[in-house]
Design an enzyme around this catalytic site. Structure first.
Site, PDB file in Angstrom:
ATOM      1  N   HIS A 159      -3.792   6.942   3.006  1.00  0.00           N
ATOM      2  CA  HIS A 159      -4.031   5.639   2.621  1.00  0.00           C
ATOM      3  C   HIS A 159      -5.598   5.543   3.099  1.00  0.00           C
ATOM      4  CE1 HIS A 159      -4.260   1.619   1.473  1.00  0.00           C
ATOM      5  NE2 HIS A 159      -3.737   1.275   2.721  1.00  0.00           N
ATOM      6  N   ASN A 206     -10.247  -0.408   0.342  1.00  0.00           N
ATOM      7  CA  ASN A 206      -8.753  -0.101   0.383  1.00  0.00           C
ATOM      8  C   ASN A 206      -7.915  -0.846  -1.166  1.00  0.00           C
ATOM      9  OD1 ASN A 206      -5.960  -0.771   0.395  1.00  0.00           O
ATOM     10  ND2 ASN A 206      -5.980  -1.603   2.502  1.00  0.00           N
ATOM     11  N   CYS A 258       0.888  -1.172   0.065  1.00  0.00           N
ATOM     12  CA  CYS A 258      -0.020  -0.056   0.079  1.00  0.00           C
ATOM     13  C   CYS A 258       0.799   1.215   0.064  1.00  0.00           C
ATOM     14  CB  CYS A 258      -1.009  -0.121   1.261  1.00  0.00           C
ATOM     15  SG  CYS A 258      -2.069  -1.584   1.263  1.00  0.00           S
TER      16      CYS A 258
END
Ligand code: UT7
Length: 330
Positions: free
Chosen positions: A254, A284, A113
């Site tokens: 994020h 996500n 990520c």
């Protein structure tokens, strides 16, 4: 000469997987998912759409918004944990081929990520050293291809998508990538992992039967380290650059879990209006998460040339990174 983020683009597949859909697939509820994560729905790529297809669409938008001809791009980097192919060719090479850019340095990076901010750091170094002039960075994920849709601890969290940016040069600090901090601690690797189909457990019937090709996460453990690390990273980069939280125009974290974002936001006192939130609609999307969020804010007219953005991310590895970026686009 400074490096500058000149443009942003993104692409979200059209198919929506809602919490209500997931209620029919695993033992979960819309209420649980929304309360624990803030996610309402996520996008899922079509069967005939691969990670590179998502990346190409985001890239074309970023290239046209930068006003560049494709031939002017001299480096392509792609961050992904769901590449088109195992090992090779890299997804960056596949994207280069599909874009028709046929003589260019192109490679993938693996930072989960944190991939987008890691790429930003590399692009900054390539530009400031004078080695490259126009760099295309792409965070692209078809995470649905590595999710076990019988595992409720992971399948509710992730979605597909892509975001891309052009990094070029500027002589104006008011349009520059000011600072980036990127780091990793491999001791936590097992907490968020796709265990199989690498050299340790090569792909075999046994690997597949044991579902080792899918993402496994000890969510609660990841959560605790994520909140602490993301908060400390933001405090550090602001202090190091003598910037007060009130000077940040857009906090773009994020988008893993609204509760994580909220914990960091509240600690730093960022107003909610300055925090870019897309977790509810995309979930996500790993390396695509920050550029997709930035693109949404850009398309809403919120991000203007010279605006100061604070990026903050955390992911498998563990990896984490933060960046102070003045928007250099139009
Ligand atoms: O992007 C990379 C970084 N990743 C992250 O930052 C993710 C970090 N982790 C998280 O976001 C959260 O830990 C989760 C959203 C994954 C889980 O939330 P949590 O509040 O940490 O829940 P938990 O794992 O502690 O589970 C609480 C309970 C458990 O039941 P018991 O043991 O209390 O009876 C789970 O079995 O919730 C249960 N549970 C669920 N219930 C309904 C776990 N998943 C689900 C589900 N639906 N989907």
């Amino acid at each position: 000469m400074y490096a500058s983020l000149k443009s942003i683009g993104a692409y979200a597949p059209s198919h929506i997987l809602s919490n209500a859909d997931l209620e029919k697939m695993v033992e979960t509820t819309d209420e649980w998912i929304e309360k624990r994560t803030g996610i309402k729905e996520r996008r899922i790529a079509a069967d005939d759409e691969s990670t590179s297809d998502l990346g190409v669409k985001a890239a074309l938008l970023a290239i046209s918004r930068a006003g560049l001809a494709k031939e002017e791009i001299d480096l392509i980097i792609c961050a992904t944990l769901s590449p088109d192919h195992f090992c090779m060719p890299s997804t960056a090479c596949v994207i280069a081929g599909k874009l028709g850019i046929n003589d260019v340095m192109a490679f993938d990076i693996s930072a989960a990520c944190s991939g987008f901010v890691y790429m930003l750091s590399m692009a900054k170094a390539f530009i400031e050293s004078g080695m490259k002039k126009n760099i295309l960075i792409i965070g692209a994920e078809k995470i649905s291809s590595i999710i076990d849709y019988t595992d409720r601890s992971t399948c509710i969290l992730f979605g597909d998508g892509a975001g891309a940016a052009i990094i070029g040069a500027t002589d104006t600090k008011n349009e520059a990538i000011l600072d980036i901090h990127a780091s990793a601690d491999g001791r936590y690797g097992d907490l968020l992992i796709t265990p199989g189909c690498g050299s340790k457990f090569p792909c075999s019937q046994e690997t597949l039967d044991n579902k080792l090709n899918y993402i496994k996460m000890q969510g609660n453990e990841v959560y605790k380290v994520a909140v602490k690390t993301l908060t400390n990273d933001v405090i550090d980069i602001l202090e190091k650059n003598n910037i007060d939280a009130s000077q940040i125009d857009h906090f773009i974290p994020h988008q893993a879990n609204f509760r994580i974002i909220e914990a960091v936001r509240a600690k730093l006192n960022f107003p909610i209006e300055k925090t870019v939130l897309t977790v509810a609609k995309y979930g996500n999307t790993s390396a695509a998460s920050i550029p997709m969020a930035m693109n949404d804010a850009y398309e809403e007219g919120r991000i203007k040339k010279g605006d100061l953005m604070l990026l903050d991310t955390f992911g498998g590895g563990f990896t984490w990174a933060s960046a102070l970026v003045r928007f250099g686009g139009h």
